[in-house]
Design an enzyme around this catalytic site. Structure first.
Site, PDB file in Angstrom:
ATOM      1  NE  ARG A   5      16.773  -4.048  -3.871  1.00 15.31           N
ATOM      2  CZ  ARG A   5      15.580  -2.735  -3.410  1.00 15.31           C
ATOM      3  NH1 ARG A   5      14.702  -3.241  -3.874  1.00 15.31           N
ATOM      4  NH2 ARG A   5      16.130  -1.687  -2.687  1.00 15.31           N
ATOM      5  CE1 TYR A  57       7.729   4.494  -0.918  1.00 13.22           C
ATOM      6  CE2 TYR A  57       9.565   3.859   0.176  1.00 13.22           C
ATOM      7  CZ  TYR A  57       8.301   4.151  -0.811  1.00 13.22           C
ATOM      8  OH  TYR A  57       7.911   2.365  -1.803  1.00 13.22           O
ATOM      9  CE  LYS A  58      13.669   2.974   3.557  1.00 14.96           C
ATOM     10  NZ  LYS A  58      13.613   1.676   2.451  1.00 14.96           N
TER      11      LYS A  58
END
Ligand code: FES
Lengths: 319, 346
Positions: free
Chosen positions: B223, B316-317
């Site tokens: 992924r 969050y990123k």
């Protein structure tokens, strides 16, 4: 193709006990076999007079031997054909197709002690397990139940190799595994592994649970044979087709025969991988797996096509 | 075509750069116009020649410099590489998997000769030529996982499968997106994913866990994941936040094209044969906004995706601070046209 396969040649067949034959496979292309972890099985495809059969068998050869694989097959009297086919129609030199190893019965990496309990042909996954445990100096013991010594494949070899770590319980000599005594004495950190017919697994697990063992310390491997039954039709909603399931065929096999891939791992009703949604039915679902819960069975919304069947007017599943 | 390895840095003067070929082979993670948190697993099958997916274990022009950066990190902080004692079989599995794959995919660069347990490994780009006994760690300069992952791009986690879950029990982690092996080691799947917002409520991790536990030998899956990093820095670990955290404040409308990098992670998952553990390589690909802007479809797509990202995910990123600047930079490329699905550059 969701299940890559390996083409092999049968290079040896040996009778290793009453009704038990051992088969050795080597790659046709001369390459080496994938390394496997003890406890792994392969799925062997058989072309039985145009009918595709796929049966799971535990790998019993040495994990360090990459030249060949070995399995042992018990001839089941009321077999719908898989074991009979292996015993009667497979010869040295034949070409067959097998899956990559699949491990649903691994050793627990942080166990302090391993108690292995085999019933009959259930001995096979323990052969590579014991080899690995022995080599890595881990503590283990094997309890091997069998109907008679004639049916106790590999027993003398195991006794010779592992001495007092192997004990045999032989039915016709009045031997019987005292599960309670065995389990009550085990220190914390012990894991038990049972590969045997379902009633024996239920018995051992039942005693263990009574004694308060944690579920995560109990491991089992069982491949239920898909039972034969009245033929039936099944509609596959997504594929827009209907398959006929013959008396000695599983629903999974008949779907595969129609060229539709269904995910599977154990093909014996235990792992849950083939779980299929039932859209509609008029009749009775014959659940033979040990994966679905009683509630799920009653709800009639799921079926495990590797072992379960149907009786009635019509069945439609989501595939 | 022979691979030419860059001599570049991921710190100090940040001389890291992508060649035009390297841009075109970038595994661009945005396949549609809006953002959705999903764990989209697919079979890790060989992709188009020249793409990052051509070989199961990808080696690119940054190989030598990335390995140099890893050695610097390990020198400063040996805890970036750890393995619990029961993971030794999995360590050998990892060494075998990486060596055999590299030797098969890049015979000009890597060779492996096996004579029973006596193995001869030549890594031409790094100038390594070693003979050792497989299974005997005293014949290698490091434990097997450390030995081979000092020669393999990307981070590596090895997770053990027991008690119906996965355990982070070994890893080589020097170029991670803000997580710490030293903190996560020994944790189970749900514990180490605890910080991800939203996904728990969506039940995504339950499904992902079930899926991963069923990954089978011979059938790896993959992924893509992504984040953003200011400057092409590989080591954005919490341990070193004091070094890279402040970089976020240095971005301006003038320098954002060269400073802000999309960091795509190609994560693959492999069932290991001896140990039944899962190997989880996390391969990072960095690309600057300027480089993205050379592929019109990507710049346009990225503008749309960044517009739709929920604030919690941007937070969050770690790019909420620079999101507006990035949108301003990308907006001129979004002329409202229809884009084809998928991450291909066309
Ligand atoms: S394949 Fe395992 S339950 Fe059907």
């Amino acid at each position: 193709m969701i299940h890559p396969e390996i083409i092999v040649r049968v290079t040896d067949i040996a009778v290793v006990a009453e009704s038990i034959k051992q088969f050795t496979f080597e790659r046709v292309d001369g390459g080496s076999m994938p390394v496997f972890a003890p406890g792994a099985h392969i799925v062997v495809s058989m072309d039985d007079q145009g009918k595709l059969r796929r049966n799971p068998y535990s790998l019993m050869s040495s994990p360090s031997d990459s030249t060949s694989y070995q399995i042992s097959v018990l001839r089941v009297v009321e077999s719908r054909g898989g074991s009979a086919f292996m015993h009667e129609h497979v010869d040295v030199g034949d070409t067959m197709t097998i899956s990559h190893p699949i491990d649903l019965f691994p050793l627990h990496a942080t166990a302090k002690r391993h108690v292995l309990i085999a019933g009959g042909i259930g001995i096979t996954p323990f052969l590579p397990m014991m080899e690995v445990l022995n080599e890595s100096g881990q503590v283990f013991e094997l309890h091997y139940s069998m109907r008679s010594r004639r049916r106790g494949a590999f027993l003398s070899e195991l006794e010779r190799r592992y001495g007092s770590r192997v004990s045999a319980e032989v039915d016709d000599e009045g031997g019987r595994l005292d599960t309670r005594k065995l389990l009550i004495d085990q220190p914390l950190g012990t894991h038990i592994y049972v590969c045997a017919p379902l009633p024996m697994i239920d018995l051992v697990f039942g005693v263990a649970r009574e004694l308060g063992w944690a579920e995560e310390n109990l491991h089992r491997e069982v491949f239920l044979a898909p039972p034969a039954g009245t033929p039936f039709y099944t509609n596959l909603a997504k594929s827009g087709t209907t398959v006929y399931v013959a008396e000695h065929q599983s629903l999974l096999e008949s779907i595969e025969a129609a060229g539709i891939d269904v995910p599977y791992l154990c093909r014996g009703g235990a792992c849950g991988q083939c779980e299929t949604t039932v859209i509609d039915f008029d009749g009775q679902l014959m659940h033979h797996d040990i994966f679905l819960t009683d509630d799920e069975n009653v709800s009639g919304t799921k079926i495990m096509p590797c072992v379960s069947r149907f009786v009635g007017a019509s069945l439609t599943v989501e595939l | 075509m022979a691979m030419i390895f860059h001599d570049e840095t991921y710190r100090d003067d940040f001389s890291f750069h992508n060649s035009p070929e390297s841009i075109r082979r970038y595994p661009f993670p945005f396949h549609e116009d809006s953002y959705m948190y999903a764990i989209n697993m697919e079979n890790h099958l060989p992709g188009k020649p020249g793409s990052s997916y051509e070989h199961p274990i990808d080696v690119d022009e940054h190989y030598v410099s990335e390995m140099r950066d890893r050695a610097i990190v390990l020198n400063e902080d040996p805890k970036r590489c750890q393995a619990l004692p029961h993971m030794m079989a999995a360590q050998w599995d990892t060494l075998e998997l990486l060596m055999t794959n590299k030797a098969r995919s890049y015979p000009d660069l890597f060779t492996l000769e096996r004579n029973g347990d006596l193995w001869h490994w030549i890594n031409q780009p790094l100038g390594i030529d070693d003979t050792f006994v497989f299974g005997d760690q005293s014949t290698l300069p490091y434990e097997p996982m450390e030995y081979i992952t000092r020669q393999a791009q990307g981070d590596f986690c090895i997770v053990d499968q027991r008690n119906d879950t996965l355990w982070m029990d070994a890893g080589m982690v020097t170029c991670q997106a803000d997580w710490s092996l030293d903190f996560d080691i020994g944790m189970n799947f749900m514990e180490w994913h605890a910080p991800v917002p939203m996904a728990h409520e969506l039940g995504i991790f339950d499904r992902a866990l079930k899926f991963l536990m069923n990954v089978q030998q011979g059938r790896p899956v993959r992924r893509l994941n992504w984040t953003m990093t200011v400057n092409p820095r590989l080591d954005t670990s919490p341990e070193n936040y004091h070094k890279w955290g402040p970089d976020k404040t240095t971005v301006t409308a003038q320098n954002i094209g060269s400073k802000l990098h999309l960091r795509c992670e190609l994560q693959s998952f492999w069932r290991l044969p001896r140990s039944n553990a899962l190997l989880f390589p996390i391969r990072q690909y960095l690309i600057s906004l300027n480089d993205i802007a050379t592929i019109p479809k990507w710049a346009c797509r990225m503008h749309r995706v960044l517009t739709t990202i929920p604030d919690s995910i941007a937070e969050y990123k770690g790019f909420s601070r620079n999101r507006q600047l990035a949108l301003d930079f990308l907006a001129p490329f979004d002329d409202g046209r229809e884009l084809t699905l998928g991450g291909e550059p066309e």
